[in-house]
Design a protein around this motif. Structure first.
Motif: not given
Length: 146
Positions: A50-76
């Motif tokens: 349940g981490m936020t997109y921003q928190a995941i992005g901060d951890y991985l050094g990526l933009n929150h929009a990139t994390i959102l994209h990753h999560c949507r694509k990964c599900k498919g």
């Protein structure tokens, strides 16, 4: 606040099983072998913890929009690609080893899950009770109008 050391321990464990370094996992490299692992990690951190997109992005050094994209694509991708499912299963097995400490460190409000579940149950019970009362009132009104 998220305890980065606990999250690093989980990520390091993942890296050991996937034959890559933490730096490679957190890099901005667009090589498939790194991106796929980042996608699955992002997805698990979002869905399971349940981490936020921003928190995941901060951890991985990526933009929150990139994390959102990753999560949507990964599900498919999990539905379509067997190698993605294998990576996901591997990460989930490792998550089971770290779940307790990860939940404690990621949950900034320190919400007691049992207490939260009890509250949810009480709310559902109240709503159902209110719904039952409303149905009785509707039936009484219908009888009066006949």
């Amino acid at each position: 606040m998220i305890d980065l050391q606990v999250l690093d321990n989980y990520a390091i464990n993942i890296c050991e099983t996937q034959e890559l370094t933490l730096e490679q996992l957190k890099s901005k490299s667009r090589k498939r072998k790194y991106v796929e692992k980042r996608m699955v990690l992002s997805y698990i951190l979002r869905v399971e913890l349940g981490m936020t997109y921003q928190a995941i992005g901060d951890y991985l050094g990526l933009n929150h929009a990139t994390i959102l994209h990753h999560c949507r694509k990964c599900k498919g991708f999990l539905d379509v690609y067997p190698h993605f499912r294998r990576i996901h299963e591997d990460f989930m097995q490792i998550l089971e080893l770290h779940k307790g400490t990860l939940y404690e460190s990621i949950n900034p409000k320190n919400i007691n899950v049992e207490r939260s579940s009890t509250r949810a149950y009480a709310l559902i019970k109240t709503l159902l009770n209110s719904n039952r009362i409303l149905r009785i009132k509707i039936e009484l009104l219908k009888e009066q109008n006949k």
